[in-house]
Write a protein that holds these residues in place. Sequence first.
Motif, short mmCIF file in Angstrom:
data_model
loop_
_atom_site.label_atom_id
_atom_site.label_comp_id
_atom_site.label_asym_id
_atom_site.label_seq_id
_atom_site.Cartn_x
_atom_site.Cartn_y
_atom_site.Cartn_z
N ARG A 59 21.62 23.89 62.93
CA ARG A 59 21.98 24.98 62.02
C ARG A 59 23.46 25.32 62.11
O ARG A 59 24.04 25.84 61.16
N ALA A 60 24.08 25.01 63.24
CA ALA A 60 25.52 25.19 63.34
C ALA A 60 26.26 24.35 62.29
O ALA A 60 27.33 24.74 61.82
N ASP A 61 25.68 23.21 61.91
CA ASP A 61 26.30 22.38 60.87
C ASP A 61 26.32 23.12 59.54
O ASP A 61 27.29 23.02 58.78
N LEU A 62 25.26 23.86 59.26
CA LEU A 62 25.21 24.63 58.02
C LEU A 62 26.26 25.74 58.03
O LEU A 62 26.93 25.99 57.01
N ASN B 52 31.87 29.22 58.22
CA ASN B 52 31.70 30.31 59.18
C ASN B 52 31.67 29.85 60.64
O ASN B 52 31.43 30.66 61.53
N TYR B 53 31.89 28.56 60.88
CA TYR B 53 31.81 28.06 62.27
C TYR B 53 32.74 26.86 62.42
O TYR B 53 32.30 25.73 62.50
N PRO B 54 34.04 27.11 62.47
CA PRO B 54 34.99 26.00 62.51
C PRO B 54 34.88 25.21 63.80
O PRO B 54 34.52 25.76 64.85
N PRO B 55 35.17 23.91 63.75
CA PRO B 55 35.13 23.10 64.97
C PRO B 55 36.24 23.52 65.93
O PRO B 55 37.26 24.07 65.53
N PRO B 56 36.05 23.28 67.23
CA PRO B 56 37.10 23.60 68.20
C PRO B 56 38.37 22.80 67.93
O PRO B 56 38.31 21.73 67.30
N PRO B 57 39.52 23.29 68.39
CA PRO B 57 40.77 22.56 68.18
C PRO B 57 40.68 21.13 68.71
O PRO B 57 40.13 20.88 69.78
N GLY B 58 41.21 20.21 67.92
CA GLY B 58 41.23 18.81 68.32
C GLY B 58 40.02 18.01 67.87
O GLY B 58 40.03 16.77 67.98
N CYS B 59 38.99 18.68 67.38
CA CYS B 59 37.79 17.97 66.90
C CYS B 59 37.96 17.60 65.43
O CYS B 59 38.71 18.25 64.69
N PRO B 60 37.26 16.55 64.98
CA PRO B 60 37.33 16.19 63.56
C PRO B 60 36.83 17.32 62.67
O PRO B 60 36.08 18.21 63.12
N ASP B 61 37.21 17.28 61.41
CA ASP B 61 36.80 18.31 60.46
C ASP B 61 35.34 18.19 60.06
O ASP B 61 34.72 19.17 59.66
#
Length: 327
Positions: free
Chosen positions: A39-42, A48-57
């Motif tokens: 559900r974090a993907d949604l 509303n839940y950006p990836p941590p710095p350095g991770c792909p978009d």
Amino acid sequence: MKAVLIDKNDKSLHYSYVPDPVIAPDEVLVKIEAAGLNRADLLQREGNYPPPPGCPDWMGLEIAGTVCELGEEAKKNSDLKEGDKVCALLGGGGYAEYAAVRYDMLMPVPNGCSMAEAAALPEAFATAYLNMFIEGGLKAGNTLLVHAGGSGLASVMIPLAKAYGIRVITTVRSDEKAERIKDLGADVIVNTKKTDITEVLKAEMDAGHPVDVAIDCIGGEGMGKCLPYLSHGARWIMIAALAGNITEIDLRTVYVKNVRIIGSTLRSRAPSVKAEILASLVREVWPLVECGRVKPKIWKTFPIEQAEEAQAVLYRNENVGKVVLTV
């Protein structure tokens, strides 16, 4: 390589070309064969839940695949080698053909697991272990309340709790879902469309089974109403709030019963903490997986080109267990 990208205008998904990952010295290049949905993907898709710095978009927190290449530090500090079958916990970037992964975020695929099953392990099992045993401190004989019994996370938590001798209460929103999750082994399944969960928790408390730990992804108005029916020193762990961010709490219940309300997300933890959790999983939980006492429950698999259709299953709350993309 190709990855599943989010259209900035209408939030639709499309499988398009992106630059190939370049591994750092402490990373491993993994050819992805399957990716678990969460559900974090949604939430990420909705902004509303950006990836941590350095991770792909692009989205994707858990994968299974084959080791293709290792950085020099990864070679020195791990037993990994090219050709190994692994599953991995990611900060993001799993909806793709390849991923660059820190070596200590990789785990061996348990014996007897398919790659689709292996892709359903890292995020769900790490989240379950973190909140049940590290934050929650669950022990044999305790009572656990798990909301959303049909979710991929609950499909892991319930059998894992039962394997450790823990009593489990879980909630669903239909009789159909209740029937479908019976095989997970929960002691009490509550259809909250028909039955007030607080009445059940009061009856459980009166019978000597007050809730010691609650793992709550629902939140909303009902959360505060449940707190009076917890044990002394209970832990209520909030991991999401799908029913709303606002509730009303009688603070006297909190201090009289020494209740702890804990906010918890796995994705925001430091890499070193995640590595410790994954090492604990391999040491303590993988044997349970390999002997069949605990298994990921796969609801459906989709080819990665159908990521839109796969996520629609989660949006409609149809799944009982995990949805997985195959690459």
